[in-house]
Design a protein around this motif. Structure first.
Motif, mmCIF file in Angstrom:
data_model
loop_
_atom_site.group_PDB
_atom_site.id
_atom_site.type_symbol
_atom_site.label_atom_id
_atom_site.label_comp_id
_atom_site.label_asym_id
_atom_site.label_seq_id
_atom_site.Cartn_x
_atom_site.Cartn_y
_atom_site.Cartn_z
ATOM 1 N N SER A 110 0.831 -1.193 0.000
ATOM 2 C CA SER A 110 0.000 0.000 0.000
ATOM 3 C C SER A 110 0.870 1.249 0.000
ATOM 4 O O SER A 110 1.729 1.404 0.870
ATOM 5 C CB SER A 110 -0.897 0.025 1.246
ATOM 6 N N PRO A 111 0.648 2.171 -0.950
ATOM 7 C CA PRO A 111 1.390 3.430 -0.925
ATOM 8 C C PRO A 111 1.109 4.249 0.335
ATOM 9 O O PRO A 111 1.891 5.120 0.690
ATOM 10 C CB PRO A 111 0.890 4.162 -2.181
ATOM 11 N N GLY A 112 0.005 3.942 1.023
ATOM 12 C CA GLY A 112 -0.348 4.683 2.234
ATOM 13 C C GLY A 112 -0.161 3.898 3.517
ATOM 14 O O GLY A 112 -0.687 4.289 4.567
ATOM 15 N N GLY A 113 0.585 2.805 3.465
ATOM 16 C CA GLY A 113 0.782 1.980 4.653
ATOM 17 C C GLY A 113 1.673 2.632 5.699
ATOM 18 O O GLY A 113 2.450 3.538 5.393
ATOM 19 N N GLU A 114 1.571 2.132 6.925
ATOM 20 C CA GLU A 114 2.398 2.668 8.003
ATOM 21 C C GLU A 114 3.884 2.430 7.748
ATOM 22 O O GLU A 114 4.730 3.207 8.185
ATOM 23 C CB GLU A 114 2.000 2.041 9.347
ATOM 24 N N TYR A 115 4.206 1.366 7.059
ATOM 25 C CA TYR A 115 5.579 1.031 6.699
ATOM 26 C C TYR A 115 5.763 1.427 5.234
ATOM 27 O O TYR A 115 5.036 0.970 4.371
ATOM 28 C CB TYR A 115 5.802 -0.472 6.876
ATOM 29 N N SER A 116 6.730 2.288 4.942
ATOM 30 C CA SER A 116 6.955 2.745 3.568
ATOM 31 C C SER A 116 6.972 1.576 2.588
ATOM 32 O O SER A 116 7.719 0.614 2.779
ATOM 33 C CB SER A 116 8.289 3.491 3.476
ATOM 34 N N HIS A 117 6.155 1.663 1.546
ATOM 35 C CA HIS A 117 6.076 0.563 0.578
ATOM 36 C C HIS A 117 7.397 0.376 -0.155
ATOM 37 O O HIS A 117 7.757 -0.745 -0.526
ATOM 38 C CB HIS A 117 4.915 0.761 -0.397
ATOM 39 N N TYR A 118 8.141 1.449 -0.365
ATOM 40 C CA TYR A 118 9.447 1.327 -1.008
ATOM 41 C C TYR A 118 10.418 0.566 -0.115
ATOM 42 O O TYR A 118 11.116 -0.351 -0.560
ATOM 43 C CB TYR A 118 10.017 2.714 -1.333
#
Length: 200
Positions: A110-118
């Motif tokens: 998810s681009p909006g997840g708590e953990y950076s998707h990158y």
């Protein structure tokens, strides 16, 4: 009439049979089915992954997405995101999928997840290599959720985020992985921008 060539659908874990009609209709109409194996949390799937893949592979399903948005805390049974745990769980299921003729999908993040998707992608690939599971990536693909939201059309974090994913993958593998968009879309309160999005 819409010229759809790929369609993602949800399968209830390792259930066999409920999606037979759907898969048969998709394949008969020249649409590539992509199956997401539903699991509540990053936990091992119930037994039967191999049988599921053999059944649906024979019907024309090649692509299997394992888990969903593991970089989101609520998508994890322990309440927080962990790329090391995800890499272990993913590899266990991916191995069964590969051994039975399927192609396992990484992600989607998810681009909006708590953990950076990158960062999550980077550390997942690093963990797979460290654990000795890197060979599974020879059969893998990357599932992406490139939601655009209200960003500018050329914003690299929207529809174009696949470019950043590719850079991360190449830094580990020296090559690209196939990518399949399994969720995405956009919106805008500006009528002219909304019109342009429909054109694109």
């Amino acid at each position: 009439k819409m010229h759809i060539k790929w369609a993602v659908f949800l399968n209830d874990g390792t259930d066999i049979g409920d999606n037979d009609y759907l898969v048969d209709k998709l394949v008969a109409n020249g649409i590539m089915p992509v199956m997401r194996l539903y699991r509540n949390g990053v936990l091992p799937y119930d037994s039967g992954v191999g049988a599921l893949v053999r059944h649906y592979r024979a019907k024309g399903v090649y692509y299997y997405q394992i888990y969903n948005e593991p970089n989101v805390n609520t998508e994890n049974h322990q309440g927080f995101s962990n790329p090391n745990q995800y890499a272990l769980a993913w590899a266990q299921t991916a191995r069964e999928i590969v051994n039975n003729g399927g192609l396992p999908g990484i992600g989607a993040f998810s681009p909006g997840g708590e953990y950076s998707h990158y960062d999550f992608l980077d550390r997942t690939l690093r963990a797979l290599e460290y654990n000795g599971d890197g060979a599974l990536l020879n059969h893998a693909w990357l599932s992406i959720h490139n939601y655009h939201g209200t960003r500018a059309l050329d914003d690299p974090g929207g529809f174009l985020l696949f470019r950043s994913y590719d850079e991360i993958v190449r830094s580990h593998l020296g090559r690209s992985l196939p990518m399949v968009g399994t969720e995405g879309g956009s919106y805008s309160s500006d009528p002219q921008v909304a019109k342009n999005l429909l054109v694109y």
